[in-house]
Design an enzyme around this catalytic site. Structure first.
Site, PDB file in Angstrom:
ATOM      1  N   SER A   1      30.173  25.199  46.751  1.00 34.82           N
ATOM      2  CA  SER A   1      30.072  26.122  47.870  1.00 34.82           C
ATOM      3  C   SER A   1      30.348  25.414  49.190  1.00 34.82           C
ATOM      4  O   SER A   1      31.443  24.921  49.420  1.00 34.82           O
ATOM      5  CB  SER A   1      28.708  26.804  47.859  1.00 34.82           C
ATOM      6  OG  SER A   1      28.653  27.859  48.790  1.00 34.82           O
TER       7      SER A   1
ATOM      8  N   ASP B   1      33.071  30.582  53.792  1.00 38.45           N
ATOM      9  CA  ASP B   1      32.803  29.213  53.392  1.00 38.45           C
ATOM     10  C   ASP B   1      33.855  28.818  52.350  1.00 38.45           C
ATOM     11  O   ASP B   1      34.709  29.622  51.987  1.00 38.45           O
ATOM     12  CB  ASP B   1      31.359  29.072  52.895  1.00 38.45           C
ATOM     13  CG  ASP B   1      31.089  29.820  51.608  1.00 38.45           C
ATOM     14  OD1 ASP B   1      31.837  30.774  51.296  1.00 38.45           O
ATOM     15  OD2 ASP B   1      30.125  29.465  50.895  1.00 38.45           O
TER      16      ASP B   1
ATOM     17  N   ASP C   1      34.179  28.484  49.116  1.00 34.86           N
ATOM     18  CA  ASP C   1      34.441  29.292  47.920  1.00 34.86           C
ATOM     19  C   ASP C   1      34.412  30.788  48.221  1.00 34.86           C
ATOM     20  O   ASP C   1      34.485  31.614  47.308  1.00 34.86           O
ATOM     21  CB  ASP C   1      33.473  28.946  46.788  1.00 34.86           C
ATOM     22  CG  ASP C   1      32.038  29.348  47.059  1.00 34.86           C
ATOM     23  OD1 ASP C   1      31.614  29.286  48.239  1.00 34.86           O
ATOM     24  OD2 ASP C   1      31.324  29.713  46.109  1.00 34.86           O
TER      25      ASP C   1
ATOM     26  N   ASP D   1      32.316  33.027  49.110  1.00 33.94           N
ATOM     27  CA  ASP D   1      31.294  34.008  48.751  1.00 33.94           C
ATOM     28  C   ASP D   1      30.397  34.340  49.941  1.00 33.94           C
ATOM     29  O   ASP D   1      29.584  35.260  49.871  1.00 33.94           O
ATOM     30  CB  ASP D   1      30.466  33.551  47.540  1.00 33.94           C
ATOM     31  CG  ASP D   1      29.644  32.297  47.778  1.00 33.94           C
ATOM     32  OD1 ASP D   1      29.867  31.607  48.799  1.00 33.94           O
ATOM     33  OD2 ASP D   1      28.780  31.987  46.925  1.00 33.94           O
TER      34      ASP D   1
END
Length: 552
Positions: A153, A300, A302, A304
């Site tokens: 992440s 961010d 990734d 999500d």
């Protein structure tokens, strides 16, 4: 002890399948670097409800191919022992695997596929690095029994991670985490783990196209699509999917922050690739000063999570996650949403006020979308760390792409009325009181600092913070009538104003996190500026007093 440590390292070296980490470990053994070896062999990375996350490197306390192969084998054994791997007759159940653009992510995804096929399951790997919500969507879309996303992440560049979902499309919760961890622990040697050379499927773009088609569901047919946006992918994997979603929806193409647009595992322009971190949005704000958009949107790495910034006093201001959470809630109410609104306990209580005024059910959960996504009848869920679930029928997790689309739709509707997101925040403060939030977050090198702070607060709980009396002090390790046990403390304060404080160790980073909220009544628009100043003043005082009480 020295001989035992060297022997452990040599045994690990003999099984390590990765030339890079083998070379790294061999040099440590040759140099007899006992301190570094002890750090890497002091235990194993613990598999929990966040899966695995840690620094890349050789040894059981680092993220590497050997650790990932063991994790994959443990997951496969868990799926088979729970009979959940059977889908059609004797056909092995499907595990779908996604990955981001971090160092080693593609390797970890390929190893996972090889282990699943070797265990008699079927495996399908997404075609390239893609946002985590695409993987979360693919699990249910493909009828998989489980999903794995290789990502850390918004962690620093040196980290990677391993996030596990089951077939309902939600992240694992107890007891699945302990069940998988037990299967991982039972693996004594990598030589016992069958790994196929091939036999898994590499998916095409069909799943991504289906995900993009699903994003249509979050927008109102015929709604305005006029908002101009500056967008940054924060060196992650969001750009191409965001551009495709924007084009599909008919919004003006976003102005990209070119320096951060393409995936780069080194994250060269940011200290931490998290929009919440100081300095992370500097390039986006510079672009906004140049092109003067209506809003700034960031994902961010990734994708999500979704961050939003708005014009403020001739410059730009990042909205807090709680502010975006309230704006999206108000927008969904306006769009006629039905079902339950839910948030984690560390998020602003304003969501409950909005839901109550709209006559909608409301629930609080423990921190994390693994809990929020499981709320019965969920229509919308969020938590303050920039995570929003606006289409639980499609993605039962936070989704920074669909959230960004909804923010752009809301900004467009307000723009048509000559208004802004800030104007709507003012409306919400007038209707429900100004809910001012902040966070005291302490990053540590030594985890004992966190344990000491939690023990100190438990042994000597504060009786007052910022001049407000602590009227209730809950130790959440005991659970409540609505929440299972978790390592956290919750205080309610009363006096001139009502406030709430929650203290907990981070589940994914070496941080102690303290979440603060104060509610300041507002009777008239002319009082808003003073109310915000008062809220900031009280939050600063709570921070100061809480830090002293915790000894941090």
């Amino acid at each position: 002890m020295q001989q035992n440590l060297i022997a452990q390292a040599e045994a690990w070296l003999a099984e390590d399948p990765d030339p890079e980490t083998r070379d790294e470990l061999a040099k440590l053994i040759e140099a007899q670097d006992l301190d570094e070896l002890a750090a890497r062999f002091s235990g194993t990375l613990q598999f929990g409800t966040a899966g695995l996350r840690g620094e890349l490197g050789a040894g059981p306390m680092r993220m590497n191919r050997a650790v990932v192969i063991r994790a994959a084998a443990g997951l496969a054994a868990y799926l088979k022992s729970n009979k959940s791997h059977k889908s059609n007759g004797d056909t092995g159940g499907l595990v779908v695997i996604g990955y981001d653009a971090r160092y080693k992510s593609a390797d970890f995804a390929r190893d996972t596929a090889a282990v699943m096929v070797g265990a008699g399951l079927r495996a399908a790997v997404l075609p390239r690095p893609l946002p985590t919500p695409v993987l979360a969507y693919a699990i249910r879309h493909l009828g998989a029994v489980a999903g794995v996303e290789v990502t850390a992440s918004h962690n620093p560049p040196r980290d990677n991670g391993y996030k596990v979902y089951l077939g309902d499309g939600s992240q694992i919760v107890p007891p699945a985490d302990t069940g998988i961890a037990a299967e991982i622990t039972a693996i004594t040697s990598l030589n016992d783990v069958p790994r196929a050379e091939d036999g898994w499927e590499t998916l095409g773009d069909e799943v991504l196209e289906a995900y993009l088609a699903r994003t249509d569901a979050v927008l109102t047919p015929g709604s305005p699509r006029t908002a101009n946006v500056v967008y940054t992918a924060m060196h992650g994997v969001g750009k191409d999917v965001v551009l495709a979603a924007w084009e599909r929806a008919g919004f003006p193409a976003p102005a990209l922050v070119a320096e951060q647009a393409e995936p780069d595992p080194a994250f060269p322009t940011v200290a931490f690739p998290n929009p919440e971190e100081p300095g992370a949005m500097d390039l986006a704000f510079a672009k906004a000063r140049e092109v003067q958009p209506d809003i700034v949107i960031a994902n961010d790495p990734d994708a999500d999570r979704c961050a939003v910034a708005v014009p403020h006093q001739d410059d730009w201001r990042m909205l807090r996650g709680d502010e975006v959470g309230a704006l999206l809630a108000a927008h969904l109410v306006h769009k006629g949403a039905t079902g339950t609104f839910a948030e984690s306990i560390v998020s602003s209580s304003l969501l409950g006020r909005i839901a109550e005024a709209a006559g909608l059910p409301y629930e609080e959960t423990l921190t994390g979308f693994k809990w929020i996504a499981r709320v019965e009848g969920l229509a919308y869920g969020y938590e303050e760390a920039l995570g929003y679930c606006v289409d639980p029928g499609g993605v039962r997790d936070k989704d920074g792409i669909t959230a960004a689309l909804l923010v752009a739709e809301l900004a467009s509707e307000l723009k048509e009325q000559g208004r802004t997101l800030s104007d709507l925040l003012d409306d919400l403060a007038l209707a429900h009181g100004l809910h001012a939030t902040d966070q005291l977050s302490v990053r540590v090198e030594d985890l004992s600092v966190i344990a000491d702070a939690m023990r100190r607060l438990r042994e000597q709980p504060p009786t007052a913070l910022a001049g407000l009396t602590v009227t209730s002090a809950e130790d959440l390790t005991k659970g409540t009538d609505k929440l299972p046990p978790t390592d956290g403390l919750r205080y309610y304060l009363d006096g001139a104003f009502k406030a709430r404080v929650i203290v907990r160790p981070s589940g994914t980073e070496p941080k102690l996190k303290c979440y603060l909220e104060v509610v300041v009544p507002v009777g008239h628009a002319s009082e808003l500026a003073d109310a915000r100043a008062k809220g900031d003043e009280i939050l600063a005082a709570i921070k100061r007093d809480l830090a002293a009480a915790a000894g941090i």
